[in-house]
Every structure is written in C-alpha cells, then in structure tokens.
Design a protein around this motif. Structure first.
Motif, PDB file in Angstrom:
ATOM      1  N   PRO A   1       0.833  -1.212   0.000  1.00  0.00           N
ATOM      2  CA  PRO A   1       0.000   0.000   0.000  1.00  0.00           C
ATOM      3  C   PRO A   1       0.864   1.257   0.000  1.00  0.00           C
ATOM      4  O   PRO A   1       1.944   1.289   0.577  1.00  0.00           O
ATOM      5  CB  PRO A   1      -0.791  -0.129   1.300  1.00  0.00           C
ATOM      6  N   PHE A   2       0.381   2.284  -0.688  1.00  0.00           N
ATOM      7  CA  PHE A   2       1.049   3.581  -0.687  1.00  0.00           C
ATOM      8  C   PHE A   2       0.254   4.483   0.258  1.00  0.00           C
ATOM      9  O   PHE A   2      -0.842   4.911  -0.055  1.00  0.00           O
ATOM     10  CB  PHE A   2       1.074   4.153  -2.101  1.00  0.00           C
ATOM     11  N   GLN A   3       0.851   4.713   1.465  1.00  0.00           N
ATOM     12  CA  GLN A   3       0.133   5.408   2.533  1.00  0.00           C
ATOM     13  C   GLN A   3       0.947   6.603   3.020  1.00  0.00           C
ATOM     14  O   GLN A   3       1.633   6.545   4.059  1.00  0.00           O
ATOM     15  CB  GLN A   3      -0.137   4.452   3.701  1.00  0.00           C
ATOM     16  N   PRO A   4       0.922   7.706   2.289  1.00  0.00           N
ATOM     17  CA  PRO A   4       1.667   8.892   2.714  1.00  0.00           C
ATOM     18  C   PRO A   4       1.009   9.532   3.943  1.00  0.00           C
ATOM     19  O   PRO A   4      -0.208   9.635   4.016  1.00  0.00           O
ATOM     20  CB  PRO A   4       1.609   9.800   1.493  1.00  0.00           C
ATOM     21  N   ILE A   5       1.855   9.942   4.875  1.00  0.00           N
ATOM     22  CA  ILE A   5       1.372  10.632   6.073  1.00  0.00           C
ATOM     23  C   ILE A   5       2.300  11.808   6.342  1.00  0.00           C
ATOM     24  O   ILE A   5       3.405  11.892   5.799  1.00  0.00           O
ATOM     25  CB  ILE A   5       1.339   9.689   7.297  1.00  0.00           C
ATOM     26  N   LEU A   6       1.856  12.723   7.188  1.00  0.00           N
ATOM     27  CA  LEU A   6       2.653  13.894   7.543  1.00  0.00           C
ATOM     28  C   LEU A   6       3.715  13.479   8.556  1.00  0.00           C
ATOM     29  O   LEU A   6       3.400  12.975   9.646  1.00  0.00           O
ATOM     30  CB  LEU A   6       1.763  14.989   8.135  1.00  0.00           C
ATOM     31  N   ILE A   7       4.987  13.647   8.213  1.00  0.00           N
ATOM     32  CA  ILE A   7       6.085  13.288   9.113  1.00  0.00           C
ATOM     33  C   ILE A   7       7.126  14.396   9.112  1.00  0.00           C
ATOM     34  O   ILE A   7       7.161  15.244   8.209  1.00  0.00           O
ATOM     35  CB  ILE A   7       6.749  11.952   8.708  1.00  0.00           C
ATOM     36  N   ASN A   8       7.989  14.359  10.114  1.00  0.00           N
ATOM     37  CA  ASN A   8       9.146  15.255  10.214  1.00  0.00           C
ATOM     38  C   ASN A   8      10.322  14.516   9.618  1.00  0.00           C
ATOM     39  O   ASN A   8      10.831  13.565  10.223  1.00  0.00           O
ATOM     40  CB  ASN A   8       9.392  15.656  11.661  1.00  0.00           C
ATOM     41  N   LEU A   9      10.776  14.921   8.460  1.00  0.00           N
ATOM     42  CA  LEU A   9      11.839  14.194   7.767  1.00  0.00           C
ATOM     43  C   LEU A   9      13.156  14.263   8.543  1.00  0.00           C
ATOM     44  O   LEU A   9      13.952  13.301   8.535  1.00  0.00           O
ATOM     45  CB  LEU A   9      12.029  14.765   6.364  1.00  0.00           C
ATOM     46  N   GLY A  10      13.405  15.396   9.219  1.00  0.00           N
ATOM     47  CA  GLY A  10      14.666  15.498   9.983  1.00  0.00           C
ATOM     48  C   GLY A  10      14.722  14.483  11.104  1.00  0.00           C
ATOM     49  O   GLY A  10      15.738  13.786  11.294  1.00  0.00           O
ATOM     50  N   GLU A  11      13.635  14.377  11.877  1.00  0.00           N
ATOM     51  CA  GLU A  11      13.603  13.404  12.970  1.00  0.00           C
ATOM     52  C   GLU A  11      13.688  11.992  12.424  1.00  0.00           C
ATOM     53  O   GLU A  11      14.344  11.120  13.014  1.00  0.00           O
ATOM     54  CB  GLU A  11      12.311  13.593  13.766  1.00  0.00           C
ATOM     55  N   PHE A  12      12.979  11.746  11.291  1.00  0.00           N
ATOM     56  CA  PHE A  12      12.999  10.413  10.704  1.00  0.00           C
ATOM     57  C   PHE A  12      14.428  10.022  10.304  1.00  0.00           C
ATOM     58  O   PHE A  12      14.885   8.904  10.569  1.00  0.00           O
ATOM     59  CB  PHE A  12      12.081  10.383   9.475  1.00  0.00           C
ATOM     60  N   CYS A  13      15.155  10.934   9.663  1.00  0.00           N
ATOM     61  CA  CYS A  13      16.527  10.636   9.215  1.00  0.00           C
ATOM     62  C   CYS A  13      17.460  10.437  10.427  1.00  0.00           C
ATOM     63  O   CYS A  13      18.354   9.565  10.419  1.00  0.00           O
ATOM     64  CB  CYS A  13      17.042  11.756   8.312  1.00  0.00           C
ATOM     65  N   GLN A  14      17.310  11.236  11.492  1.00  0.00           N
ATOM     66  CA  GLN A  14      18.128  11.086  12.694  1.00  0.00           C
ATOM     67  C   GLN A  14      17.916   9.711  13.303  1.00  0.00           C
ATOM     68  O   GLN A  14      18.866   9.017  13.693  1.00  0.00           O
ATOM     69  CB  GLN A  14      17.761  12.173  13.712  1.00  0.00           C
ATOM     70  N   GLN A  15      16.661   9.291  13.421  1.00  0.00           N
ATOM     71  CA  GLN A  15      16.348   7.985  13.998  1.00  0.00           C
ATOM     72  C   GLN A  15      16.947   6.862  13.167  1.00  0.00           C
ATOM     73  O   GLN A  15      17.485   5.884  13.708  1.00  0.00           O
ATOM     74  CB  GLN A  15      14.835   7.829  14.100  1.00  0.00           C
ATOM     75  N   LEU A  16      16.857   6.988  11.822  1.00  0.00           N
ATOM     76  CA  LEU A  16      17.419   5.951  10.951  1.00  0.00           C
ATOM     77  C   LEU A  16      18.924   5.859  11.112  1.00  0.00           C
ATOM     78  O   LEU A  16      19.507   4.756  11.146  1.00  0.00           O
ATOM     79  CB  LEU A  16      17.052   6.250   9.485  1.00  0.00           C
ATOM     80  N   CYS A  17      19.586   6.990  11.255  1.00  0.00           N
ATOM     81  CA  CYS A  17      21.043   6.974  11.456  1.00  0.00           C
ATOM     82  C   CYS A  17      21.405   6.265  12.768  1.00  0.00           C
ATOM     83  O   CYS A  17      22.413   5.535  12.847  1.00  0.00           O
ATOM     84  CB  CYS A  17      21.587   8.405  11.456  1.00  0.00           C
ATOM     85  N   GLU A  18      20.605   6.442  13.827  1.00  0.00           N
ATOM     86  CA  GLU A  18      20.867   5.781  15.105  1.00  0.00           C
ATOM     87  C   GLU A  18      20.715   4.281  14.959  1.00  0.00           C
ATOM     88  O   GLU A  18      21.489   3.504  15.536  1.00  0.00           O
ATOM     89  CB  GLU A  18      19.898   6.326  16.169  1.00  0.00           C
ATOM     90  N   GLU A  19      19.683   3.847  14.206  1.00  0.00           N
ATOM     91  CA  GLU A  19      19.483   2.417  14.026  1.00  0.00           C
ATOM     92  C   GLU A  19      20.676   1.801  13.289  1.00  0.00           C
ATOM     93  O   GLU A  19      21.153   0.716  13.647  1.00  0.00           O
ATOM     94  CB  GLU A  19      18.202   2.173  13.248  1.00  0.00           C
ATOM     95  N   LEU A  20      21.133   2.476  12.260  1.00  0.00           N
ATOM     96  CA  LEU A  20      22.279   1.960  11.514  1.00  0.00           C
ATOM     97  C   LEU A  20      23.543   1.974  12.352  1.00  0.00           C
ATOM     98  O   LEU A  20      24.436   1.126  12.184  1.00  0.00           O
ATOM     99  CB  LEU A  20      22.491   2.780  10.238  1.00  0.00           C
TER     100      LEU A  20
END
Length: 788
Positions: free
Chosen positions: A624-643
């Motif tokens: 499914p293509f389910q776009p929602i309103l997100i904060n891209l900066g916070e999303f990228c920071q979290q992804l960097c922590e996971e990696l």
C-alpha cells in the motif's frame, strides 16, 4: 466608273450599247488589261450586294474564291488570246458568302475585257430537298462530319451543330482540318490504326476513341465512319458519326439529310441576251450540274441513313412510321413493309405508351422541337428491350411541322449492368467493413457508410478527396507504383494506415481487387480496422516478454538466494557447532563472539528475505502507498541511530576477505529547510536504508558518509555521498536492474535487490533518483521526492 457617268460624251452607237448593257439581267462589267473594274451594271448590286463605286478600286480576281483563283487567272490570260473564254467559279457576295457563277469573257482590240456572268441555280424541288436534309442533320444530337477524299489529308468539309457542342469547336475552326485534331497522346493507337485500315480498304468501321474538347476536357467518342460512293462506285467522301458516351448518354449518330446550302436564289430576269444560244446552253449546263450535285448529296445522306449503327425511322405527324432503316428493322424483328404505316407506340411497353403518345402530340404541335427518354419496346418475338429514344421535329420552309426523325439506341445491356451495379452498391452500403472504389489516378469514386463513419467524414466529403488524403502511405508517386503491382497481380492484401478527419492514424488491413469495366480501370478496396487486433498482439508479445523476464528473474533469484544464504548459514553452522562441542571449554569472550556471529548471520538472512518480500509486494502492486505527515529530519536522525547499532554489532567482527572494512564509517547528517512532508514512512525507510547501507558497506575505514536533507517548497532532496569503491561506467546503465551488482564489488556480500527496491519506491512517490559515481572516488545518490 459607272456607265451613266459619261453618257453625254458617247456616240449614238455607244449609247445603244450602254442601254443594252444596263438592261441586261446578268452580271456585266468591263475590265482593264490589269483585271481592274472599269465599268459595271446595276445587276452587281441586285445579285451580289456590291455598289459599282465600291468595286472600282478592286480587281475582278479579288472577289474570286481562293481555291478557284488559279483557274480564273488562266481564263483571263486565255481570253486575251482567244477573244472569248467560258469559266465557272465561286464569287464572293458582299455578305462574305460565295456563289457559283458562269462567266464568258471577250477581249477588245484596245486590251479591255468584256465579262458577262450569271449565278448558277438549281431546281426548286432539289433546293427544298437539300434544305430538308440540312435541317435534319442540324436537328440531330450526334456529331456529323463529312471528309472529302479528293483533297489532301481528307479535310472536313462539313460538321453539324451537335459536333460543335460535343467538341467545343466552331464550324469555322473545324472545316479544313483532319479529324485527328481531336486526338490526345492517350488515344488508343489500335483504334487509330483500325481507322487507317478502314480508309485504306474503303470499308466502314466503328471504334471508341479518347478525344479532347477545345477547353481541354476529355470525352469518349464512339465513332462510326462509312464511305460514300459516287454513282460510278468510287469513294468520294467519308461520313463520320460521333457519339459522346462519357456518362453513358449513348446518343447515337443521327441520320439527317444535310448538305451545304446549294440553293442559291437565281434571278431569272429575261433580257434580250437570252436569245443568245450560247448563254442558254451555259445556263442549262449549270442547272444540270447543280441537280447532279444535289442527287449526289441525297445519295450520301441516304447512305448514312441505311448504314447508321442505330435504329432510325421517319414519322409523320400522327406518329406513323413512314420509313425505317435496317438497324431498326433488325432491332424490332420486323421487315420494312411490316413497320410501314404502323404507329410507333404499337411497339412501346403499355407502361410507357400513354406518356410517349402525349409527348409526341406536343412535338407534332410544335410545342417542343425534340425530346429524349428511355423506355421499353417490344420485339416481334414478344421479348422486350430497353431503348434510348431521341425524337426531333423537322419543319418545312414555312416553319410548319413536316415530319419527325426518331433515333433508337438499344441500351438493354447498359440497363442490366446498372441494375447489377445498384444491387452491388446496396450490398456494399450494408457491409460491416469500410469499402472504397478508387480510380487509376487515385480519385475516390464510391465509399460506403462504414468507411465514412470510421474516418469521421460525410460520404460527400470523401468523394471530393483522393486516396492519399486518407491513406498517407499512398502518396501520388507511391500510388502509381502500387497501381502497377495491382494490375500485375490482380489483387493484394496488405497492412497500411488510414488517417481520420481529425488526423488520427488508424491501422488497417487492406484487401484490394483490380477491376476493368467498360474500358475504365478501378480498384475495389476493403479496409478492416485492426487497432484492437494489433493491441491484442502487442499485449500478447508483452505478456510473452514478461513471462521470459519472470523466468530469467526466477532463475537468477534462485541462484542469488542460494549463494547469499550459503555464507550466513555456514557461519551459523560453524559457530553453533563450535559452541556445542567446545563451548564449555571456551572463555566467555570467545563464546560471546560466536553468538554475535550467529546474530549477524541471522540479521543478514532476515534482511535478504525482507528485501525479496518487499520487492515482490511492489511488483505485484500489493504494497500500500500510505503517505502521512512526518518530520523528515527526525525520521533521518532515527534511521542513522538504528544503523549505528548495526555498526556496533559489526565492529566486533574480525577482518576477513568477506568484510574488508570491519569497522563501518560514521554517518554525518545535515539538514536545511522545513522538514515536514507527506510521504509514505515505510517506503521512505526502504529508500534511505538501502542507500545508506550501500554507502557504509563500500566506504573505507576512517571515511565519513555524508547524508544531507534539503527541504524546498515542493520537494525533499536526500543526498548521500560516500568515498568508497565507486561504480564502473559500464555498470551504471544497469545498476537499478534486479540482481545487478557492480563488477568491482568482489566478495562483498549483497543481493543486487536494494537499488531496484529504491527505484520502485521512489517511482511510487512520483520522484526521481540520480547516481553520480566514479571508480576510486565514490558515489553520490540524489533522491528527490514530492513533499505532498
């Protein structure tokens, strides 16, 4: 000078001569030695319209017909030596016409010439008959010409008004020419040769010629020519009957008795000179010659009547048949005696007889002068025939109706063909496929309603077009070549294109058949719209290609998965076996190391399985293509922590061939602009995780991976830059294909699925991705996604 001008200066004898000169009812004049008029009597005004004063500046030879000038010059010269000389020639009236005259010349001692002339005449009966024949010929609707075989190149000496109307040339333009002036470069040479043979052998013939009118237009001419023989049996003239059959208006050659007006009024004033035996003898000879000419003309017209190729009869004013020609007798199956004095309507079908009788009564009452119609006739055997009837009224000298000439052309064959044509057209009009009838020069002559609907035109519009207007493949030069192939093979079947009125191109399958009908060439075209057929073929080809790709993908998938699972499974098996057999003997650090190896291997297998499932879901459209309103900066920071957690796990791995960089480089993240956007969070994770993982995997120890987020008003731009191996230039066009990996990765682990997932996830967002890479320098990935 006029004779009266010097009467006072004349002697008594000269006055008597002058009085006798003026009393003469013949043309009297005195010529000088140079042939110029010196004196004339008043008869010149009465007979030829000239005033004496008008002729004193002329010579006697100036008024002679040019064709008779040589013989007239000879007569004047001979007169001087022989004293007297008789002559017959054609002399010009003031109105421009020429009249046949008999002359007698006598030279005087002083060199003057006395000339006495008289207009030739014919009997009133012959004169009336010639007029009758001439009126009949002028009344016919067929072109009639008479060619003189006694003159060079057989010139035309007569043509009627119908010939002028058919050809567009006036009589003045036609007379003196050979009939070939109507021919065109396309005139059938076989037909022309047949005419030559006919003329050479002195026989009749009938041919169809392609002729050209004065205005340049083309018409088909059905020409019948017949020889006219003198009483001695020699051919003197040829009669030509022309019928314009261009539009099947088969108006047959008419036989109307015609000849040039031979009747000249002859002034019969009697003078004392009538007592001269020689003058009486000359007049008698002239009359006999005129009668002979009329009899010859009547014989020619009778020959035309008897040898015409259509039925002709003469009717009285009650509609009774007075005489009929052989063709009409053969057409109706009766003898001449059986037809004579029968009413013409006796042979007309009852459905047409009443109308025919009414129209003929109007003709007999001179309310109309001619009429044409098509009707049914009955033969003696009871069989019917269709005929084209033309009836023309002939009037006498007083303008009163005298009789009628009826011309009959058998059109049974044409009517049968027209009925068949109507049936064929009805079948074509109801056909479910587009049908066209096209001429050799590309003109569209017929289309059915299906053709008009398929092309978006009205039928009347299509009939004004040529084939290249609706078929771009058949431009004029191509059509000419195509026509040659069609004539050679008879029929063709090919794929082509049609263009609608809105310039839309439609693929069609054409079936073409060459037709030759009544000397005309056509092609009948049936056009089948194969748009759906081609679309089905294209779908089938795409499905087949997709099936082949899936088979290749399946094979590559099995090979890749088998290879990628082997390494982590081997690591798991080796560490598990070591822990099972020697774990109680190993120190804690070593046992923990093997446990972490098992965890890393399991993570690799899980990631591979996750990539396969994600790619399959995207390919099948199930994700499914389910776009929602997100904060891209916070999303990228979290992804960097996971990696970063994954890096801590791998940092403890010993260096080996499979992992040349045991300690993964750090990620430096920066951002600019408003980070809020409406994006599918799950797909974005796949995009960035794959790009960052590749950058980390292929970057050397101590080098940072730069991750920058630039948020513009409408787009979010993710830039990930490493200093790793780089992608060879030959691999770059294929880098997003399934299972494709750079040729320089060596034994570094990977499935070749990550960038394929990235590309498809970005396309779901209607975004773009660009890779800039150089071997030994590194790779920069730029992903651009709409923010909403």
């Amino acid at each position: 000078m006029h004779v009266n001008q010097q009467s006072s200066a004349l002697s008594p004898l000269e006055l008597k001569v002058q009085t006798f000169f003026e009393l003469s009812e013949d043309l009297c004049c005195i010529l000088g030695s140079d042939g110029a008029f010196k004196a004339l009597n008043s008869v010149w005004t009465d007979c030829l319209g000239w005033q004496p004063e008008e002729l004193r500046s002329q010579t006697w030879l100036a008024l002679v017909d040019p064709q008779d000038t040589p013989s007239s010059q000879t007569a004047l010269k001979s007169c001087i030596n022989q004293k007297r000389y008789p002559l017959q020639n054609r002399y010009r009236h003031k109105d421009g016409t020429y009249h046949r005259c008999q002359w007698r010349f006598s030279a005087t001692p002083d060199g003057d010439i006395y000339a006495i002339g008289k207009l030739a005449t014919a009997s009133p009966a012959l004169e009336t008959q010639v007029k009758l024949y001439h009126q009949a010929l002028e009344a016919t609707t067929c072109g009639i010409t008479i060619a003189d075989l006694h003159k060079p190149d057989y010139p035309i000496i007569y043509c009627n008004r119908a010939f002028e109307q058919i050809t567009g040339y006036s009589q003045a333009e036609v007379l003196g020419q050979n009939c070939r002036f109507l021919q065109t470069p396309d005139t059938d040479p076989v037909a022309v040769e047949q005419i030559r043979i006919c003329l050479r052998e002195g026989i009749s013939c009938k041919v169809i010629l392609k002729n050209q009118r004065k205005d340049g237009s083309i018409f088909w001419n059905e020409l019948s020519i017949s020889p006219v023989r003198s009483p001695q049996g020699s051919i003197t003239h040829y009669i030509g009957v022309q019928t314009d059959i261009t539009h099947r208006q088969l108006v047959e050659a008419t036989l109307q008795k015609s000849n040039e007006a031979l009747a000249m009024r002859v002034e019969t004033r009697t003078t004392a000179l009538r007592k001269l035996n020689q003058r009486l003898l000359t007049e008698l000879v002239g009359r006999k010659r005129a009668e002979a000419a009329l009899q010859e003309s009547e014989a020619r017209l009778r020959a035309i009547f008897e040898r015409a190729t259509i039925g002709i009869c003469r009717l009285d004013l009650r509609g009774q048949i007075l005489e009929s020609n052989p063709v009409m007798q053969q057409m109706l199956g009766y003898s001449e005696e059986a037809l004579q004095f029968r009413e013409f309507t006796d042979f007309v079908h009852p459905d047409d007889a009443r109308t025919e009788r009414t129209i003929y009564e109007d003709l007999a009452d001179a309310e109309i002068e001619r009429y044409e119609r098509e009707l049914q006739l009955f033969r003696s055997d009871g069989k019917g025939l269709w005929a084209h009837l033309t009836v023309s009224l002939v009037k006498d000298d007083g303008g009163e109706p005298s009789f009628a000439i009826a011309m009959i052309k058998d059109i049974t064959e044409r009517r049968t063909a027209e009925s068949a044509l109507r049936l064929t057209r009805s079948m074509l009009d109801g056909a479910a496929v587009a049908a066209f009838l096209v001429s050799a020069d590309g003109r569209i002559l017929y289309v059915n309603e299906t053709a008009a609907l398929s092309l978006g035109y009205r039928r009347s519009e299509l009939l004004r077009l040529r084939i290249h207007d609706i078929a771009p493949d058949f431009q004029p030069e191509v059509w000419a070549e195509h026509w040659g192939m069609l004539k050679e093979f008879g029929s063709l079947c090919l794929d082509s294109q049609h263009q609608t009125k809105e310039e839309k191109i439609i693929p069609v399958e054409l079936t073409e058949n060459y037709l030759l009908f009544q000397g005309q060439e056509y092609v009948c075209i049936f056009a089948l719209d194969i748009t759906e057929h081609q679309r089905a073929e294209a779908e089938a080809r795409r499905a087949l290609l997709r099936e082949q790709e899936l088979n290749d993908l399946r094979s590559r998938f099995i090979t890749t998965i088998s290879h990628q699972y082997r390494a982590p499974l081997t690591a798991i098996h080796s560490s598990a076996e070591g822990l099972g057999q020697y774990g109680h003997q190993w120190p804690v650090e070593k046992r923990e190391l093997h446990v972490r190896r098992i965890q890393v291997a399991v993570n690799q297998m899980t990631q591979l399985l996750d990539d396969v499932l994600t790619l399959g879901a995207i390919e099948s459209g199930k994700i499914p293509f389910q776009p929602i309103l997100i904060n891209l900066g916070e999303f990228c920071q979290q992804l960097c922590e996971e990696l970063k957690g994954d890096r801590e796990l791998q940092r403890s791995q010993p260096e080996n061939e499979a992992y040349p960089y045991p300690v993964l480089p750090p990620i430096r993240f920066t951002q600019a602009g408003d980070p809020t956007a409406v994006i599918d969070r799950h797909l974005l994770r796949h995009i960035l995780a794959n790009l960052l993982t590749n950058a980390l995997k292929y970057s050397p120890l101590g080098e940072e991976v730069h991750f920058h987020l630039a948020c513009e008003e409408e787009f979010a731009i993710f830039t990930i830059q490493d200093s790793g191996l780089g992608i060879p230039e030959a691999d770059q066009p294929h880098i997003f294909e399934l299972f494709h990996r750079g040729s320089n990765v060596g034994s570094l682990p990977g499935t070749g699925l990550g960038l394929s997932i990235v590309k498809k996830a970005i396309e779901l967002h209607s975004g773009e991705i660009e890779l800039i890479s150089q071997v030994g320098v590194g790779t920069t990935a730029i992903a651009t996604l709409p923010k909403c």
